[in-house]
Enzyme design. Sequence first.
Site, PDB file in Angstrom:
ATOM      1  N   LYS A   1     -68.020  46.057  57.271  1.00 42.19           N
ATOM      2  CA  LYS A   1     -67.440  45.906  58.605  1.00 42.19           C
ATOM      3  C   LYS A   1     -67.022  47.285  59.077  1.00 42.19           C
ATOM      4  O   LYS A   1     -66.722  48.161  58.273  1.00 42.19           O
ATOM      5  CB  LYS A   1     -66.262  44.929  58.630  1.00 42.19           C
TER       6      LYS A   1
ATOM      7  N   THR B   1     -62.104  53.087  59.130  1.00 44.95           N
ATOM      8  CA  THR B   1     -61.843  51.639  58.968  1.00 44.95           C
ATOM      9  C   THR B   1     -63.116  50.952  58.801  1.00 44.95           C
ATOM     10  O   THR B   1     -63.769  50.519  59.733  1.00 44.95           O
ATOM     11  CB  THR B   1     -61.113  50.913  60.089  1.00 44.95           C
TER      12      THR B   1
ATOM     13  N   GLU C   1     -68.045  51.378  68.563  1.00 41.16           N
ATOM     14  CA  GLU C   1     -67.364  50.700  69.675  1.00 41.16           C
ATOM     15  C   GLU C   1     -67.890  51.171  71.019  1.00 41.16           C
ATOM     16  O   GLU C   1     -67.690  52.298  71.435  1.00 41.16           O
ATOM     17  CB  GLU C   1     -65.848  50.896  69.564  1.00 41.16           C
TER      18      GLU C   1
ATOM     19  N   THR D   1     -53.903  44.051  73.297  1.00 40.05           N
ATOM     20  CA  THR D   1     -53.293  43.342  74.433  1.00 40.05           C
ATOM     21  C   THR D   1     -54.177  42.218  74.952  1.00 40.05           C
ATOM     22  O   THR D   1     -55.241  41.952  74.415  1.00 40.05           O
ATOM     23  CB  THR D   1     -52.960  44.338  75.558  1.00 40.05           C
TER      24      THR D   1
END
Lengths: 396, 396
Positions: A173, A184, A270, A396
Amino acid sequence: VRSKDIQVNGFLASGIACGIKKTGKKDLALIVSETPAYVAGVFTKSTVKASTVVVDMKRERSGRSRGVVVNSGNANACTGERGMADTLRVIAATEKALAFNEGDLMMSSTGVIGVPLAVGKIEEALPRLAWNLKSNGWRDASQAIMTTDAFHKITCVKKNVGRTQVTIAAIAKGAGMICPNMATMLCFAATDANIKAKALKAALKEAVGKSFNRISVDNDTSTNDTVLVFANGAAKGPEIKTGTAAFKSFTAALSEALLRLAHLIVRDGEGATRFVELTVKGASNDKQAETAARRLAGSLLVKTALFGGDPNWGRIMAAIGTTNVKFDQSDVDILLGGVKVFSKGVDTGEEKRAAKAMKRNEVSVVVDLKRGKGAFTLWTTDLNYDYVRINSSYRT
Amino acid sequence: VRSKDIQVNGFLASGIACGIKKTGKKDLALIVSETPAYVAGVFTKSTVKASTVVVDMKRERSGRSRGVVVNSGNANACTGERGMADTLRVIAATEKALAFNEGDLMMSSTGVIGVPLAVGKIEEALPRLAWNLKSNGWRDASQAIMTTDAFHKITCVKKNVGRTQVTIAAIAKGAGMICPNMATMLCFAATDANIKAKALKAALKEAVGKSFNRISVDNDTSTNDTVLVFANGAAKGPEIKTGTAAFKSFTAALSEALLRLAHLIVRDGEGATRFVELTVKGASNDKQAETAARRLAGSLLVKTALFGGDPNWGRIMAAIGTTNVKFDQSDVDILLGGVKVFSKGVDTGEEKRAAKAMKRNEVSVVVDLKRGKGAFTLWTTDLNYDYVRINSSYRT
């Protein structure tokens, strides 16, 4: 092999939703060997380590482990003493649910930092997690370790090592916070090869150096990065010892599996719109080439130009100019998307052709310093609106 | 003083459009002293230097110069031998137009890299540039050195140095590629103080260390960065010598002028929505605090969280964890917008209050490592959509 058919002799995997993720998506994975196994691991170099990393590093030193329990949605990092107690509690409960011995399992966590782990939800889900263990459970497990990943990452390599066919299954991942020193990023591999801990570690180090340590999305390193490989010897065959042809062969197979996953992580960078292969060659030595390549992969201006498909070699020159890499600017060649835009220190006028070649999903960047034989390749992404969107609104 | 009224005894400035910028905006500036003057400069540390930087570094060593001609819209960097010939030609033509001696002037360029300079356009415009020289021409000059700047940057400091009132006028450009080691950033200051080259250089170094070297937008350094300060002694008064109270006083004034401009550059950070004051304290020493602060200012994840107004202290911990800075994570405090979100290594639950405090134009970030007395403050910006937009389409 289709991802749902991937299997390794003597290994079981599962992945379920236990309620850590508010979306109801899978967030708890388990990988275990049916028999005692060897383990080797590589961990984040960050001085801020999650409690799971601290525990795993200790257990990895014994060279023996039967598997790993993984949660996503919460990194359980920077959670103080409670975080460590939670980690130990989850590991102990999982070992108990599987009737394993104390110390048999390891644990990884990934997700938000600083929030206490919902240990109750995990404990409640453990019987179901164990019940779901199956030899072709790798896909479920790969889905359960995702965070901002757009797709799950799984691969399988089969290779003859000597006369024995060996299988390596691996899942990973990671889509952000990816950088050279293991970011990460979690990766779990399992093999039925007959290889002991020390040799396994040597193979893993080499494989990681050729794969995960050569990708870069945003130069940030996480508190939780972990790569674990388990070997249970179920393929039988003679023991694979370092320095042999069999070891070389096994290491090549492991490297291939990890490189495939590393490329998938970059492709899932990303918001990435381009998969960029970045090569610096002609450096005084490989180390100098690596320094230049890493600087380019870390430059926001280079990465935004890649997004725009702008053959702005000036930013490349400016970026390598900030390093200690030795070159004479009047020697340098730069190729973007295969088009030479900069030759012996001057513009070639091929900007339009290069701009066209750069507006593709896969773009190559080659910088030739014309000074020696040092070379280094790494894989990175562009920087674009989606990266900002994902990372400015993560929680958020 | 209003910017159009800024004046320094014995200095003239002008700024006009000569046609380098396709938009027709001002792109050529000139600053000269009516009498012989001393000069001190600080230049990019990049190994890839524009030809103007190479020439200026050489001339600066003499300690004497009457001024500088500046073009924007083209950096004349990575333009090979032609680029150097063009620089020398423009300087010589300007010196001739002003009836100066050979070697009296310096030159700076800023803009796109790798494109030959339109020397013809500059030469044609030189009579008009000289004709426009006036004592209150500083604002025109500050407008003529802009590239992606959203606004022109100009300041003026008047201070009594001993019994003499000294004036420092300074202009700067820069909005992107700004990083600690002096980035695409030009700054020209002029003073009527009576100070010779060596002392002027010492004052400049100290002032730059407290201003331009403490701002960071995107960690990239340019090929053209230059800060020049000219002193013509027109204020009369005794010579300002190093080690005296007068020197201290002058250096403080120069530091103030440059710090104002440095803050303006951060406020104009390409697409910046927030002006961020970032302090690391409680480090073992100032150097460790600086390392941590610079790492934070360079982290894409920290900068996108600042854009989102997300009090994600986890990313701050993760970022400083990748440095060699010594601290115990269970000691650390973090304040965002004045709200303590992390105390002795654990979350304080003040996230909502912090999120509100972060959604302002000015945000402070304070990290207290609780280990010693080392501290360092720098100023940076968030990373957002506009940064990507501006930098992915700069040349198109």
